[in-house]
Design a protein around this motif. Structure first.
Motif, short mmCIF file in Angstrom:
data_model
loop_
_atom_site.label_atom_id
_atom_site.label_comp_id
_atom_site.label_asym_id
_atom_site.label_seq_id
_atom_site.Cartn_x
_atom_site.Cartn_y
_atom_site.Cartn_z
N LEU A 87 0.83 -1.21 0.00
CA LEU A 87 0.00 0.00 0.00
C LEU A 87 0.87 1.27 0.00
O LEU A 87 0.57 2.23 -0.71
CB LEU A 87 -0.92 0.00 1.23
N ILE A 88 1.95 1.26 0.81
CA ILE A 88 2.85 2.42 0.85
C ILE A 88 3.46 2.66 -0.53
O ILE A 88 3.49 3.78 -1.04
CB ILE A 88 3.98 2.21 1.89
N GLY A 89 3.95 1.58 -1.16
CA GLY A 89 4.56 1.69 -2.49
C GLY A 89 3.60 2.24 -3.52
O GLY A 89 3.95 3.13 -4.30
N LEU A 90 2.35 1.74 -3.50
CA LEU A 90 1.35 2.19 -4.48
C LEU A 90 1.02 3.67 -4.28
O LEU A 90 1.00 4.44 -5.24
CB LEU A 90 0.07 1.34 -4.35
N ALA A 272 12.61 4.54 2.37
CA ALA A 272 13.24 3.93 1.19
C ALA A 272 12.36 4.11 -0.04
O ALA A 272 12.84 4.44 -1.13
CB ALA A 272 13.50 2.44 1.45
N ALA A 273 11.05 3.93 0.14
CA ALA A 273 10.11 4.11 -0.98
C ALA A 273 10.12 5.57 -1.44
O ALA A 273 10.01 5.85 -2.65
CB ALA A 273 8.70 3.70 -0.55
N GLY A 274 10.26 6.49 -0.49
CA GLY A 274 10.29 7.92 -0.84
C GLY A 274 11.46 8.27 -1.72
O GLY A 274 11.31 8.97 -2.74
N VAL A 275 12.66 7.78 -1.40
CA VAL A 275 13.85 8.04 -2.23
C VAL A 275 13.72 7.30 -3.56
O VAL A 275 14.15 7.80 -4.60
CB VAL A 275 15.14 7.64 -1.48
N SER A 276 13.10 6.13 -3.52
CA SER A 276 12.91 5.34 -4.74
C SER A 276 12.13 6.14 -5.78
O SER A 276 12.49 6.17 -6.96
CB SER A 276 12.17 4.04 -4.40
N VAL A 277 11.04 6.82 -5.35
CA VAL A 277 10.23 7.59 -6.31
C VAL A 277 10.82 8.97 -6.57
O VAL A 277 10.59 9.55 -7.63
CB VAL A 277 8.76 7.71 -5.86
N ALA A 278 11.58 9.49 -5.60
CA ALA A 278 12.19 10.82 -5.79
C ALA A 278 13.23 10.77 -6.90
O ALA A 278 13.30 11.66 -7.74
CB ALA A 278 12.82 11.29 -4.48
N PHE A 306 13.01 -3.07 0.53
CA PHE A 306 13.28 -3.40 -0.87
C PHE A 306 11.97 -3.59 -1.63
O PHE A 306 11.81 -3.08 -2.75
CB PHE A 306 14.12 -4.68 -0.91
N PHE A 307 11.02 -4.29 -1.00
CA PHE A 307 9.72 -4.54 -1.64
C PHE A 307 8.95 -3.24 -1.82
O PHE A 307 8.39 -2.98 -2.90
CB PHE A 307 8.93 -5.54 -0.79
N ALA A 308 8.92 -2.40 -0.77
CA ALA A 308 8.20 -1.12 -0.84
C ALA A 308 8.79 -0.22 -1.93
O ALA A 308 8.07 0.41 -2.71
CB ALA A 308 8.24 -0.40 0.51
N ALA A 309 10.15 -0.18 -1.99
CA ALA A 309 10.83 0.64 -3.00
C ALA A 309 10.54 0.13 -4.41
O ALA A 309 10.34 0.91 -5.35
CB ALA A 309 12.34 0.64 -2.73
N LEU A 310 10.48 -1.20 -4.55
CA LEU A 310 10.20 -1.82 -5.84
C LEU A 310 8.79 -1.46 -6.31
O LEU A 310 8.58 -1.04 -7.46
CB LEU A 310 10.34 -3.35 -5.72
N VAL A 311 7.80 -1.62 -5.42
CA VAL A 311 6.40 -1.31 -5.77
C VAL A 311 6.25 0.17 -6.12
O VAL A 311 5.60 0.53 -7.10
CB VAL A 311 5.44 -1.69 -4.61
N ALA A 312 6.90 1.03 -5.32
CA ALA A 312 6.82 2.48 -5.56
C ALA A 312 7.41 2.84 -6.93
O ALA A 312 6.81 3.60 -7.69
CB ALA A 312 7.56 3.22 -4.45
N ALA A 313 8.58 2.25 -7.24
CA ALA A 313 9.23 2.53 -8.53
C ALA A 313 8.38 2.00 -9.69
O ALA A 313 8.23 2.67 -10.72
CB ALA A 313 10.62 1.89 -8.56
N PHE A 314 7.80 0.82 -9.51
CA PHE A 314 6.95 0.23 -10.56
C PHE A 314 5.71 1.09 -10.80
O PHE A 314 5.31 1.32 -11.94
CB PHE A 314 6.53 -1.19 -10.13
#
Length: 771
Positions: A87-90, A272-278, A306-314
């Motif tokens: 949910l965080i990643g999305l 981590a998800a925040g930097v992934s999308v930034a 890693f999973f949250a960053a992956l979902v966010a980037a996807f």
């Protein structure tokens, strides 16, 4: 809370399961409402949170064997962590995509508007036009500048002045809206948020900082401030936005909402998800969370991050905000390898990055301190308007400061191909050149390149000065992009200089081995990339995560060694002038109780030098195990503001029994008065298993063993402070009791440790408090 025999309890303590925290509840009593929660601006007890989670998990595991339904519930509990990450990643990916698209449109709105659809940016407008040619791909009839729309003129002084005024007016409007929204609705939405998130992840409570209003206002105002053209970025604030998402989804699952320690594991992954999308850098995001912001980072959190960053980037890739099928605006493809001789200019850029980092931190902290201590801080709206006006007025005449900083960095990173129309690529071509497009040889610089260098030099000076005053204002403001822009401008100028030197003096000994006439030797864009990494490293003191973010950001995998050389050099140079990065400096400026893992304590002091009470101070406020009345305890609570009280056998023996938290004592007494009959002010409170012997006519006693921590962390008075500091860091303690031969001597809190460290470093110890 699971039931267990006293033998089980003692075995748990002996085997270290409770690990110095003690059970929150007495096993024989039911918990009461709000127990285990913390007040605002207090530090959590990591050991107790870990112990509570262990008990919860043990209870679920034992119940799962009873029925199929309980087994399904245990599976749902186990998978809830992954569901939160998904949910965080999305949400983080979606918000980042929306922010990118909105910034693109609003930045272009300052210069003109699309007639076919006003919500199209300049680029999208001209994509849809049939009349766009390749040479003039930025010009199309559908896109009109404000002068064309208002007075039907595209050239001349009057058109320029009108466009200039419209640019300034839009910038002021965006900035005014942003600062007003932050001021009225969510004061916590200002700044980058990373210093506060580091503090929260270390166990501090700042209620509302990751709330829903903060999330909404930060998202909206981030679009406004980036579009206004101020010297700031959206990357740092996106970490705050992602952590707000993490906090929101944590509150939906009792596993995380009722345990502050578990919640912080989710927030580490959200960062981590925040930097992934930034940056479009999922692996760099995980490393950033590990290296820069997280305090407690178990292996399980690494996988989930890693999973949250992956979902966010996807998710961001699915939205495709840049229209280039890439996660970032800066993706580059260089066709030339780097040579060993180039390491020297790369290291020089590292030195520049370290010096710029030091200059920026010192000047920015001095300005922010002035803002806090003078009347300037009382007029945040006026300050934002003034800085925006100065930025817009100075930025418009220079094409490199007029455009958005992300576009500027993208242009500086780019290699000059045959199809480039940038001024930076205005080289003098050889008419006989018949080489493939990918391998254009070094050429002499044309008039456009020299003009660009002057404009870049002026832009660099302006960027260095204005960023110092912009970062820290009462608006969302990130530091990654302005730092990278400073480094990229310096790097591009150095790159062009080395390129021209190699072209005109290819017979010099340093160029002779690798740069022949007609070869493509030097890539100026690579120097811009290395300079950007050096300046970002100098300001934040990141190393590993910085290099990974940079090569994910640009796709330049074979340039890891130059990036590493520049990052390490910039850190060494910056560390020579002071160990603090910008985030640590802002943590200290705001007086947050943050115990940095990177700091070393080397002074030869003992626990007895730091503990309270000191000589000449009144004795420690304590509770006795079975001789104080409810009224005595309530009076003690009213007269003091301590977070908790040690419990001793008696005032004569001072032998330690345990520790009771202030909040839980208040809640327990309030709960007992409401639920139990016969509890009055004269009721004796006892913390033992059996009630004390009382006269026949005395009121009913109150048993409070359930709020007692039976195994508080203790050290002796001769424990070196080096060890005490280490214990506070690694176990995340709130307080530690000092004993000698079982007798209580004093107490050391986290703030005492911080004050002592400040004193040892010749700083003001009173600065360690939440301002």
């Amino acid at each position: 809370m699971g039931r267990a025999s006293l033998r089980d309890v003692s075995s748990m303590v002996n085997t270290g399961v409770i690990s110095g925290s003690g059970n929150l509840m007495d096993f024989l009593d039911e918990p009461f409402p709000d127990v285990g929660t913390y007040e605002d601006f207090h530090t959590i007890d990591w050991l107790r949170e870990k112990s509570r989670d262990t008990d919860r998990h043990r209870k679920i595991t034992s119940k799962s064997k009873e029925s199929i339904w309980e087994f399904i519930k245990s599976l749902l509990d186990a998978w809830s962590g992954w569901a939160v990450m998904l949910l965080i990643g999305l949400l983080a990916g979606t918000l980042a995509g929306v922010i990118d698209l909105a910034v693109d449109w609003m930045t272009d709105l300052k210069e003109g508007i699309c007639l076919s659809a006003f919500w199209y940016s300049h680029e999208q407008c001209c994509w849809t036009s049939n009349e766009t040619t390749f040479e003039d791909r930025d010009k199309c009839p559908l896109w009109q500048k404000w002068s064309e729309l208002l007075v039907n003129q595209s050239e001349g002084a009057s058109a320029y002045i009108l466009n200039y005024l419209m640019y300034i007016l839009w910038a002021l409007l965006f900035a005014f809206l942003a600062v007003s929204l932050v001021r009225v609705f969510a004061p916590y939405a200002c700044g980058s948020g990373i210093p506060e998130i580091k503090t929260i992840l270390s166990g501090f409570i700042i209620r509302g900082y990751l709330g829903k209003w903060t999330l909404l206002i930060k998202t909206v105002t981030l679009v406004l401030v980036v579009s206004s053209g101020l010297s700031l970025g959206k990357e740092g604030p996106l970490v705050h936005v992602a952590c707000c998402c993490g906090n929101f989804f944590s509150s939906l699952f009792s596993k995380y909402s009722k345990n502050e320690g578990k919640r912080r594991e989710v927030l580490s992954a959200a960062a981590a998800a925040g930097v992934s999308v930034a940056f479009g850098a999922p692996i760099g995001g995980v490393l950033f969370s590990l290296e820069e912001v997280s305090y407690y980072f178990p292996l399980k959190t690494l996988w989930r991050s890693f999973f949250a960053a992956l979902v966010a980037a996807f998710t961001l890739r699915s939205i495709n905000p840049f229209g280039n099928s890439r996660l970032v605006l800066f993706y580059v493809e260089y066709h030339t390898p780097w040579y060993m001789a180039e390491l020297f200019p790369f290291i020089l850029l590292g030195v520049f990055g370290g010096l710029w980092g030091t200059l920026f931190i010192r000047c920015n902290i001095a300005w922010c301190r002035r803002r806090k201590t003078t009347k300037l801080g009382k007029y945040p709206v006026l300050e934002v308007i003034a800085v925006t006006a100065i930025t817009a007025i100075v930025a418009y005449p220079n094409p490199y400061t007029r455009r958005s900083t992300s576009e500027l960095i993208s242009e500086l990173f780019n290699d000059c191909g045959a199809l480039e129309s940038s001024q930076l690529c205005d080289y003098i071509n050889d008419p006989n050149m018949t080489r493939p497009v990918d391998d254009i040889p070094d050429r002499p610089a044309g008039v456009g390149v020299y003009t660009a260098i002057w404009q870049l030099a002026l832009a660099l000076i302006f960027k260095i000065i204005i960023t110092i005053f912009t970062f820290g204002m009462k608006i969302p403001s990130g530091l990654f992009i302005p730092s990278m822009a400073v480094g990229a401008m310096a790097g591009r100028m150095v790159g062009i200089g080395v390129e021209q030197l190699a072209y005109h003096h290819h017979d010099w000994i340093i160029f002779r081995n690798w740069c022949r006439p007609g070869a493509d030797c030097v890539t100026p864009g690579l120097y811009a990339m290395v300079g950007a990494a050096a300046c970002l490293g100098g300001v934040t003191r990141m190393t590993v995560s910085l290099v990974v973010i940079m090569f994910e950001l640009t796709g330049g995998l074979e340039y890891i060694v130059p990036l590493m050389a520049a990052a390490v050099t910039s850190k060494w140079v910056a560390d020579a002038f002071g160990k603090e990065g910008i985030y640590e400096a802002h943590i200290h400026l705001n007086g947050y109780p943050f115990l940095d893992v990177k700091d070393e304590f080397t002074h030869r002091t003992l626990a007895t030098d730091v503990m309270r009470p000191r000589r000449g101070e009144p004795p420690l406020s304590v509770l006795t195990q079975d001789s104080m009345t409810v009224e005595d305890v309530e009076t003690l609570i009213k007269e003091t503001d301590y977070n908790g009280f040690p419990v001793v056998v008696s005032r004569d023996s001072e032998r330690l029994i345990g520790f009771a938290q202030r909040r839980e004592l208040i809640l327990a007494i309030k709960n007992a008065r409401q639920r139990q009959e016969g509890i009055v002010s004269d009721s004796v409170m006892y913390f033992t298993e059996e009630p004390p012997e009382l006269p026949a006519n005395s009121p009913q006693p109150l048993k409070l063993r359930r709020v007692l921590n039976l195994s508080p962390f203790t050290v002796t008075d001769h424990t070196p402070m080096e060890t005490v500091v280490d214990i506070f860091r690694k176990l995340g303690l709130r307080q530690c009791l000092v004993t000698r031969s079982g007798r209580l001597l004093g107490i050391i809190t986290k703030k005492d440790v911080l004050r002592h460290m400040a004193q040892m470093a010749n700083q003001d110890p009173e600065s360690i408090m939440f301002n």
